[in-house]
Design a protein around this motif. Structure first.
Motif, short mmCIF file in Angstrom:
data_model
loop_
_atom_site.label_atom_id
_atom_site.label_comp_id
_atom_site.label_asym_id
_atom_site.label_seq_id
_atom_site.Cartn_x
_atom_site.Cartn_y
_atom_site.Cartn_z
N ASP A 166 0.83 -1.20 0.00
CA ASP A 166 0.00 0.00 0.00
C ASP A 166 0.87 1.26 0.00
OD1 ASP A 166 -2.25 1.51 -0.03
OD2 ASP A 166 -2.79 1.17 2.07
N THR A 167 1.56 1.48 -1.12
CA THR A 167 2.47 2.61 -1.25
C THR A 167 1.72 3.87 -1.67
OG1 THR A 167 4.40 3.44 -2.43
CG2 THR A 167 2.97 1.93 -3.62
N ARG A 168 2.28 5.01 -1.32
CA ARG A 168 1.68 6.29 -1.73
C ARG A 168 2.21 6.77 -3.08
NH1 ARG A 168 1.41 9.99 3.81
NH2 ARG A 168 0.34 8.45 5.12
N ASP A 169 3.23 6.08 -3.58
CA ASP A 169 3.83 6.49 -4.84
C ASP A 169 2.88 6.24 -6.01
OD1 ASP A 169 6.13 7.18 -3.52
OD2 ASP A 169 7.12 5.26 -3.90
N LEU A 170 3.05 7.00 -7.06
CA LEU A 170 2.30 6.77 -8.28
C LEU A 170 2.79 5.48 -8.94
CD1 LEU A 170 2.23 10.36 -9.84
CD2 LEU A 170 0.34 9.16 -8.72
N ILE A 171 1.86 4.70 -9.46
CA ILE A 171 2.22 3.45 -10.13
C ILE A 171 1.70 3.51 -11.56
CG2 ILE A 171 1.90 0.95 -10.17
CD1 ILE A 171 1.69 1.00 -7.18
N PHE A 172 2.62 3.51 -12.50
CA PHE A 172 2.25 3.59 -13.90
C PHE A 172 1.81 2.20 -14.40
CE2 PHE A 172 5.37 6.95 -13.12
CZ PHE A 172 4.67 8.06 -13.59
N GLY A 173 0.82 2.21 -15.29
CA GLY A 173 0.30 0.94 -15.79
C GLY A 173 -0.36 0.12 -14.71
N MET A 174 -1.18 0.78 -13.89
CA MET A 174 -1.78 0.13 -12.72
C MET A 174 -2.59 -1.10 -13.10
SD MET A 174 -2.05 0.24 -9.43
CE MET A 174 -3.12 -0.48 -8.18
N ARG A 175 -3.32 -1.05 -14.20
CA ARG A 175 -4.12 -2.20 -14.60
C ARG A 175 -3.23 -3.41 -14.90
NH1 ARG A 175 -9.44 -0.96 -15.58
NH2 ARG A 175 -9.91 1.27 -15.76
N LYS A 176 -2.10 -3.16 -15.58
CA LYS A 176 -1.17 -4.26 -15.87
C LYS A 176 -0.59 -4.83 -14.58
CE LYS A 176 0.23 -2.81 -20.52
NZ LYS A 176 1.37 -2.42 -21.39
N VAL A 177 -0.31 -3.97 -13.62
CA VAL A 177 0.21 -4.42 -12.34
C VAL A 177 -0.80 -5.32 -11.64
CG1 VAL A 177 0.93 -3.68 -10.03
CG2 VAL A 177 1.72 -2.44 -12.04
N MET A 178 -2.06 -4.89 -11.61
CA MET A 178 -3.11 -5.68 -10.98
C MET A 178 -3.27 -7.02 -11.68
SD MET A 178 -5.91 -2.65 -10.33
CE MET A 178 -7.20 -3.79 -9.82
N LYS A 179 -3.24 -7.02 -13.00
CA LYS A 179 -3.42 -8.26 -13.76
C LYS A 179 -2.26 -9.23 -13.51
CE LYS A 179 -4.79 -7.76 -18.06
NZ LYS A 179 -4.95 -7.18 -19.42
N PHE A 180 -1.06 -8.68 -13.28
CA PHE A 180 0.07 -9.54 -12.96
C PHE A 180 -0.13 -10.21 -11.60
CE2 PHE A 180 4.13 -10.01 -10.71
CZ PHE A 180 4.72 -10.98 -11.50
N TYR A 181 -0.53 -9.43 -10.60
CA TYR A 181 -0.69 -9.99 -9.26
C TYR A 181 -1.82 -11.01 -9.18
CZ TYR A 181 2.61 -6.56 -7.42
OH TYR A 181 3.75 -5.84 -7.16
N PHE A 182 -2.84 -10.85 -10.01
CA PHE A 182 -4.00 -11.74 -9.95
C PHE A 182 -4.10 -12.64 -11.18
CE2 PHE A 182 -5.19 -7.89 -7.50
CZ PHE A 182 -5.16 -8.49 -6.25
N ARG A 183 -2.95 -12.94 -11.80
CA ARG A 183 -2.96 -13.74 -13.01
C ARG A 183 -3.46 -15.16 -12.78
NH1 ARG A 183 1.89 -13.04 -10.78
NH2 ARG A 183 3.39 -14.76 -10.58
N GLU A 184 -3.45 -15.63 -11.54
CA GLU A 184 -3.97 -16.96 -11.23
C GLU A 184 -5.50 -17.00 -11.27
OE1 GLU A 184 -2.22 -19.09 -7.88
OE2 GLU A 184 -0.75 -17.48 -7.70
N PHE A 185 -6.13 -15.84 -11.36
CA PHE A 185 -7.58 -15.77 -11.28
C PHE A 185 -8.13 -15.07 -12.53
CE2 PHE A 185 -5.68 -15.43 -7.04
CZ PHE A 185 -6.17 -16.61 -6.48
N PRO A 186 -8.42 -15.84 -13.58
CA PRO A 186 -8.90 -15.26 -14.84
C PRO A 186 -10.16 -14.41 -14.68
CG PRO A 186 -8.31 -17.57 -15.13
CD PRO A 186 -8.27 -17.30 -13.67
N GLY A 187 -11.02 -14.79 -13.74
CA GLY A 187 -12.24 -14.02 -13.51
C GLY A 187 -11.94 -12.61 -13.04
N ILE A 188 -10.94 -12.46 -12.18
CA ILE A 188 -10.57 -11.13 -11.69
C ILE A 188 -9.89 -10.33 -12.79
CG2 ILE A 188 -9.09 -9.89 -10.06
CD1 ILE A 188 -9.67 -12.02 -8.02
N VAL A 189 -9.06 -10.99 -13.60
CA VAL A 189 -8.42 -10.32 -14.72
C VAL A 189 -9.47 -9.77 -15.68
CG1 VAL A 189 -6.96 -10.64 -16.77
CG2 VAL A 189 -6.30 -11.66 -14.58
#
Length: 222
Positions: A166-189
């Motif tokens: 839970d960082t306060r920094d800006l994260i570029f490509g946030m959707r890609k980051v989320m998809k990477f972390y939840f790649r085990e769950f196609p429904g969430i992707v």
């Protein structure tokens, strides 16, 4: 110079905290199913030591404490207090030490189970958090913010996987980051791709994905 002053200040705070004796009530369940009420002087929410793998507990307030390792404890429950209006439940969990990234698919775990606070208890998955220090470095100074790392642990797996710092920094490509972390769950992707799970909502409440993981795992069993 500023970094040296910041370091000394942190040391003074840590020394002052260690000199202040305190005791918290805790309900303990040991690995052998023994249950008892006790008191502890061990800080579990301590940003200087987030990887707590042992705890000191006395059977009486102010009494002599016994050290219990995370292998000996099954659950710790702290009653509501002025700073926390709900019961705080901690489990000893094998957890990833660092956030995963694209070039390290399987980050290392802590050598011993560490106490994580449970924030979600589903039929197929549990959610946990632990304190972390978010440091932003600039040429002139370092800025530290107290933060949290979020984990999910599938009930049929041994290791809790970190899915968000839970960082306060800006994260570029946030959707890609989320998809990477939840790649085990196609429904969430798919929810991310469809805009149903919005990055801003996720950053506001990272635990929002835990019931989604639970539901997807339940659907796999049908």
């Amino acid at each position: 110079m500023k970094k040296a002053i910041l370091f000394l200040a942190c040391c003074m705070i840590a020394m002052a905290a260690s000199a202040t004796k305190f005791s918290e009530k805790v309900y303990v369940t040991l690995a052998d199913s023994t249950k008892f009420e006790g008191y502890t002087s061990t800080h579990l929410i301590n940003y200087l030591r987030p990887d707590v793998s042992k705890i000191n507990i006395s059977r009486e307030e102010g009494g002599n404490e016994t050290e219990y390792t995370s292998e000996q404890v099954a659950e710790l429950v702290f009653p509501p207090s002025e700073g926390d209006s709900i019961f705080a439940v901690y489990h000893p969990v094998r957890a990833q030490k660092y956030m995963p990234n694209a070039w390290k698919k399987s980050p290392k775990t802590y050598k011993k189970p560490i106490f994580l606070r449970m924030i979600y208890n589903g039929e197929n998955v549990k959610g946990y958090v632990r304190p972390a220090l978010d440091t932003t470095n600039t040429p002139s100074m370092s800025v530290n913010n107290y933060s949290w790392i979020y984990y999910y642990k599938l009930n049929d797996e041994d290791i809790a996987k970190a899915y968000w710092f839970d960082t306060r920094d800006l994260i570029f490509g946030m959707r890609k980051v989320m998809k990477f972390y939840f790649r085990e769950f196609p429904g969430i992707v798919k929810l991310i791709d469809d805009g149903v799970l919005d990055p801003s909502d996720f950053r506001e409440n990272p635990s929002i994905v835990l019931p989604l993981i639970d539901a997807e795992l339940a659907s796999r069993k049908q």
